[in-house]
Design an enzyme around this catalytic site. Structure first.
Site, PDB file in Angstrom:
ATOM      1  N   LYS A  37      -6.630   8.305   7.535  1.00  0.00           N
ATOM      2  CA  LYS A  37      -6.648   8.306   6.068  1.00  0.00           C
ATOM      3  C   LYS A  37      -5.756   9.421   5.587  1.00  0.00           C
ATOM      4  CE  LYS A  37      -8.669   6.123   2.644  1.00  0.00           C
ATOM      5  NZ  LYS A  37      -9.260   4.763   2.641  1.00  0.00           N
ATOM      6  N   ASP A  72      -5.255   2.986  -1.586  1.00  0.00           N
ATOM      7  CA  ASP A  72      -6.655   3.356  -1.820  1.00  0.00           C
ATOM      8  C   ASP A  72      -6.697   3.778  -3.298  1.00  0.00           C
ATOM      9  OD1 ASP A  72      -9.302   3.886  -0.216  1.00  0.00           O
ATOM     10  OD2 ASP A  72      -9.117   5.625  -1.497  1.00  0.00           O
TER      11      ASP A  72
END
Ligand code: NDP
Ligand code: 2IT
Length: 451
Positions: free
Chosen positions: A130, A170
């Protein structure tokens, strides 16, 4: 055994907290997994000796970097960039990029940790990662967003690649940002590869990737509902958020026959007692994705809807709740409110939206409750399908992608049921997802030795 398992969790967490101070979100995500896995770990000497969970909780690599850029007034702004490369046992690191003022190391690490289990559940060859930045895109011009993305990639490009680490979107990162990041990456590397997913449909993107998280969430929810002979038909649904995941969750739930009555953003929520229809959802997409407006403006277009400033939608009576905004957006009190109002199913579109207290309420009351790492895996699964199409240099039709997405979500549901069914028949999807996700990563790590 139960006492031993509890002891294992406490010892393990004491180490995690000591090694990673001031990272509450990371501790929260790790504790939940440790609690599910502890009975297995204390019963398996190999898992203990090989320190599998201890290794999973230690990122393989963390990259933190300066992102300087020039705003429209010609001033220098400085942000901080992150990429957490958590685990590559199952494939190249894979996971989104988040641009939000709240981004810090704790949030990046919790997301990368969750991603490792989620990606494993998809059965596709993807490790967990991430990234992101504390850059706040709200109110920025396209030019400023582009300048920021270019500077961000000017450092990150050396750490990513189609066989190394494949970022996607995201919070705060959608098609526009992926375009700017991909463009700069291509320029610096001089190669056109599938190093990002969520690309435009005309330049390597997969059909249905934008819709996939929200649609997949509804496919998973359908599976859960079916275990009790239920469906979306005629149910009242509360959705939080109004971004990519919320829009497509609301759209699919509505198309499956539900009455979806709420959406929200960080300023408040809207309640439309008549429920959304195709026209209203299209308007929300236009409002959020093109005008980049606030959800409040919905009530100007549709005056039968009400806006509640500074509130979250969990006090609205519903059968099904789909939290699709952000972490810890639903607390224990709100969970109790949902239960008291007759809600019997909660499926997470966001990552870790329910606090541990809220999860406790859902499990104690035997709700159908799906943690994000199972129910929102459709997004990254379709990213995996985008990677396959890029590697093969082909493009599947929307029907082909949708069918694959459907069967992946169905399979995740089966895995959760396999590992999560308790003695009384209740399916604990938290346990199911954590154990199911862990198994494959653990086996791969054992086979690959001490790395
Ligand atoms: P978007 O940026 O498209 O939308 C985010 C939405 O959440 C906005 O409505 C935003 O409101 C709201 N939000 C963000 N932060 C907060 C906050 N602190 N409090 C209240 N509301 C907030 O992001 P996505 O829809 O892509 O992501 C939503 C969630 O889904 C995240 O948890 C993400 O990690 C998760 N997710 C996303 C996937 C994807 O493919 N995009 C895949 C799997 C999970 P505002 O405009 O006011 O900030
Ligand atoms: O949280 C997530 O799964 C995402 N943001 C999507 C990640 C991806 O690589 O598609």
């Amino acid at each position: 055994m139960e006492r031993q398992a509890k002891q294992y969790v406490e010892n393990f967490m004491a180490q995690v907290i000591a090694r990673n101070p001031n990272e509450p979100e990371f501790h929260q995500a790790v504790r939940e997994v440790a609690e599910s896995l502890a009975p297995y770990i204390v019963a398996d000497p190999a898992l203990q000796q090989l320190k599998i969970l201890e290794r999973i909780a230690e990122p393989e690599r963390v990259i933190i970097f300066r992102v300087p850029w020039l705003n429209d007034r010609g001033e220098i702004e400085i942000n901080r960039g992150f990429r957490v490369q958590m685990n590559s046992a199952l494939g190249p690191y894979k996971g989104g990029i988040r641009f939000h003022a709240s981004v810090n190391l704790s949030i990046m690490k919790f997301l990368a940790f969750e991603q490792t289990f989620k990606n494993s559940l998809t059965t596709l060859p993807m490790g967990g990662g991430k990234g992101g930045s504390d850059f706040n895109p709200k109110g920025r011009s396209d030019n400023e967003v582009m300048k920021f993305c270019q500077s961000f990639i000017t450092e990150l490009y050396r750490h990513i690649g189609q066989d190394t680490d494949v970022p996607a979107g995201d919070i705060g990162v959608g098609g526009r940002e992926i375009g700017y990041m991909f463009g700069q990456y291509k320029r610096l590397r001089d190669e056109f590869t599938g190093t990002f997913t969520g690309k435009g449909l005309g330049w390597g993107g997969s059909l249905l990737r934008p819709e996939a998280t929200g649609y997949g969430l509804c496919y998973f929810t359908e599976q859960m509902l079916a275990t009790r002979g239920e469906s979306f038909e005629g149910k009242t649904v509360c959705v939080s958020g109004s971004g990519n995941v919320a829009q497509h969750a609301a759209e699919k739930a509505m198309r499956l026959g539900a009455k979806v009555v709420t959406l929200s953003d960080s300023s408040g929520y809207i309640y439309d007692p008549e429920g959304f229809n195709e026209e209203k959802i299209q308007y929300v997409k236009l409002l959020k994705n093109v005008y980049r407006g606030r959800i409040k403006e919905y009530t100007e277009k549709y005056p039968t809807a009400q806006y509640f400033a500074g509130e979250r939608p969990w006090g609205v009576k519903c059968d099904i709740a789909l939290p699709c905004a952000t972490q810890n957006e639903l607390n224990g009190q709100e969970a109790q409110m949902l239960v008291d109002n007759g809600c019997f199913c909660v499926a997470e579109g966001a990552n870790m939206p329910s606090t541990p207290e809220a999860i406790e309420v859902f499990l104690t009351n035997k709700l159908l409750y799906a943690p994000g790492k199972a129910s929102n895996a459709g997004g990254v699964a379709t990213s995996g399908l985008e990677m396959s199409q890029n590697s093969m240099r082909i493009k599947w039709t929307a029907e082909e992608v949708d069918e694959k997405l459907h069967s992946i979500m169905q399979n995740i549901h089966e895995v959760c049921t396999k590992y999560g069914t308790e003695e009384d028949g209740y399916v604990n999807y938290v346990k199911g997802a954590n154990i199911g996700g862990f198994m494959k990563v653990a086996e791969a790590m054992m086979a690959q030795g001490c790395v």
